[in-house]
Scaffold this active site. Structure first.
Site, PDB file in Angstrom:
ATOM      1  N   GLU A 210      43.704  32.813  64.333  1.00  0.00           N
ATOM      2  CA  GLU A 210      44.259  31.373  63.297  1.00  0.00           C
ATOM      3  C   GLU A 210      45.748  31.690  63.137  1.00  0.00           C
ATOM      4  OE1 GLU A 210      42.112  31.346  59.882  1.00  0.00           O
ATOM      5  OE2 GLU A 210      40.281  31.374  60.402  1.00  0.00           O
ATOM      6  N   GLU A 391      34.506  32.121  65.003  1.00  0.00           N
ATOM      7  CA  GLU A 391      34.222  32.117  63.208  1.00  0.00           C
ATOM      8  C   GLU A 391      33.144  30.925  63.202  1.00  0.00           C
ATOM      9  OE1 GLU A 391      37.224  32.939  60.551  1.00  0.00           O
ATOM     10  OE2 GLU A 391      38.624  34.781  61.996  1.00  0.00           O
TER      11      GLU A 391
HETATM   12  C1  GCO Z   1      39.773  33.141  58.946  1.00  0.00           C
HETATM   13  C2  GCO Z   1      39.915  34.757  58.417  1.00  0.00           C
HETATM   14  C3  GCO Z   1      38.656  34.859  58.052  1.00  0.00           C
HETATM   15  C4  GCO Z   1      38.337  34.596  57.333  1.00  0.00           C
HETATM   16  C5  GCO Z   1      37.170  33.609  57.298  1.00  0.00           C
HETATM   17  C6  GCO Z   1      36.596  33.045  55.774  1.00  0.00           C
HETATM   18  O1  GCO Z   1      39.139  32.224  59.607  1.00  0.00           O
HETATM   19  O2  GCO Z   1      40.467  32.930  57.783  1.00  0.00           O
HETATM   20  O3  GCO Z   1      39.305  35.071  60.369  1.00  0.00           O
HETATM   21  O4  GCO Z   1      39.209  36.285  57.871  1.00  0.00           O
HETATM   22  O5  GCO Z   1      38.162  35.813  56.525  1.00  0.00           O
HETATM   23  O6  GCO Z   1      37.618  32.476  58.125  1.00  0.00           O
HETATM   24  O7  GCO Z   1      37.765  32.656  55.024  1.00  0.00           O
END
Ligand code: GCO
Length: 480
Positions: A210, A391
């Site tokens: 990200e 994710e």
């Molecule tokens: C993100 C990260 C994670 C977060 C999850 C929830 O996407 O920000 O990869 O570390 O914890 O997304 O916010």
């Protein structure tokens, strides 16, 4: 408002197809891995069967779970510095202990096996393996990742390693961090060391997690490390992050190690909030910022003309993008990690509105069809790139009986299933997150884990969602 923006501002925030060297390329991910396939319950009527070898996984990141912040020679990262500054995180929480995963790694591996995971995505703490970010490797820090990866392979779980999940070594931050072009090369040098060290065991690599969030939250809103609030600098850092991605992909090819590599991008389908021409125009601009500005360089080796045109004439990012950079960033990827949480609705004035319910994380507007739209769009616009959801998940306020999370995961998996049926090359899905963890500026106030981690004792307990996911994996499908 950007992802997380609302809450944080108010508060102040195989892979598949397991091509691991332990398996011949193209073999199904982790088949036989994990859990109890022999007694697998079958799908009932209306069940959504996933392709054979689908990489059912879960994700974590180093700073969010490991703890052991000062142990075995680990150097500090920007998140150590930031979380220890007054008022930066909710309740002053830090990742000093986090889920204590560093000390409980075998227990956690056994829990992954109990759930039946086929794939596990973790990140390497750069400053644990290279305390200052450059130079000699820290053998003790590296040993931890050997233990983790060996433990995964022994349990037939495919390791998916992320090289950068926001924890820039403080030593490099002191030299300018991602604002500095050199940081891209420092990152690639570290990446190469990881390929040499772990590349015979890890078959799937993700470069950046990200980069958009780093730019928006770390450098624009200033509510994540390193806590800067300067859009101009933010865009320069964003370019250097992408350049680091490209150089790391190139280093991977040069290392001669087998396996696959790509980036993990958080993407949001962008919709006009109404049928007006103004909303459509604004939505296109936001789409550039949210999606195309990241996808195009990585998958096509160019920044979108419309995004470049929207940069002010004197924006420093213009000078930061040198000849040849875009081609470097576009070094061929083998896969793309897609992180999906929320859609974005844009008004004719360029504002953002919600149209669906949100969660405890108020930026997380729940819209499972958005995952379908996103996956099919990537397939349509960027061709035959292998995709894996790296994710997707939500925080639940239910302690153990997290039915809301089960419904969320079920509906998103149904959307993923539709995308596969529509021809998208989706190879895996990773729940965020395996464990309750340090949710950045929100500290420990949000619980994202399939596994509950007791805030004090750190004792683990499978939540209802973990049991549910175990059945999904065993059936290789979802019962809607
Ligand atoms: C993100 C990260 C994670 C977060 C999850 C929830 O996407 O920000 O990869 O570390 O914890 O997304 O916010």
């Amino acid at each position: 408002m950007r992802r997380r923006h609302v809450l944080t501002l108010a508060a102040a925030g195989a892979v598949a197809a397991g091509c691991g060297p332990d398996k011949p390329a193209g073999s199904p991910a982790g088949v036989g891995g994990g859990g109890g396939n022999s007694a697998a319950p079958s799908l009932g009527p209306g069940g959504l069967a996933f392709p054979q070898g689908f990489a059912w996984g879960a994700s974590t990141s180093a700073y969010q779970i490991e703890g052991a912040a000062g142990e075995d020679g680990r150097g500090p990262s920007v998140w150590d510095t930031f979380s220890h500054q007054k008022g930066r995180t909710r309740g002053g929480d830090t990742g000093d202990v986090a889920a204590d995963h560093y000390h409980r790694v075998y227990e956690d591996l056994d829990l992954m096996q109990r759930i039946g995971l086929r794939s596990y995505r973790f990140s390497i703490s750069w400053s644990r393996v290279m305390p200052d970010g450059r130079g000699a490797l820290n053998a003790k820090g590296l040993d931890f990742y050997h233990r983790l990866v060996d433990g995964l392979l022994a349990r037939k779980i495919t390791p998916v390693a992320t090289l950068f999940h926001w924890d820039t070594p403080q030593g490099l931050q002191d030299k300018g961090g991602w604002e500095q072009r050199d940081c891209a090369q420092w990152f690639a040098d570290y990446a190469l060391q990881m390929f040499y060290s772990l590349g015979d065991k890890v078959g799937t690599w993700l470069t950046l997690n990200e980069p958009k969030t780093v730019v928006q939250m770390g450098y624009t809103a200033g509510v994540h490390a390193p806590g800067k609030r300067d859009k101009r600098v933010a865009d320069v850092a964003g370019h250097h992050l992408l350049l680091g991605h490209g150089l790391a992909v190139r280093a991977f090819r040069g290392s001669g190690k087998p396996g696959r590599i790509g980036a993990a991008l958080n993407l949001s389908p962008v919709y006009p909030a109404d049928a007006s021409a103004g909303a459509a125009r604004q939505a296109a601009l936001v789409d550039d910022d949210e999606n195309r500005r990241w996808l195009e360089p990585v998958l096509r080796g160019r920044y979108p003309d419309s995004w470049l045109a929207a940069q002010p004439a004197n924006a420093p990012v213009r000078a930061a993008i040198r000849d040849g950079d875009a081609a470097t960033i576009g070094e061929r990827s083998d896969l793309l990690g897609v992180q999906y949480y929320n859609p974005v609705y844009v008004t004719a004035q360029g504002g953002r509105v919600n149209k669906h319910p949100t969660t405890q994380a108020t930026w997380l507007e729940v819209f499972p069809d958005g995952l379908f739209d996103l996956l099919t769009r990537i397939g349509r616009d960027y061709g035959d790139v292998a995709l894996t959801v790296t994710e997707n998940g939500m925080p639940s306020t239910s302690d153990v009986q997290d039915d809301d999370r089960i419904a969320f995961l079920r509906d998103h998996l149904a959307a993923a299933h539709r995308a596969i049926a529509a021809g998208v090359r989706l190879e895996g899905y990773h729940v965020w997150s395996l464990l309750d963890n340090f949710e950045w500026a929100e500290g420990y106030s949000q619980r994202w884990g399939l596994i509950r981690v007791d805030p004090q004792s750190k004792e683990r307990r499978l939540r209802a969602s973990a049991e549910w996911y175990r059945d999904v994996i065993a059936r290789n499908g979802v019962q809607p």
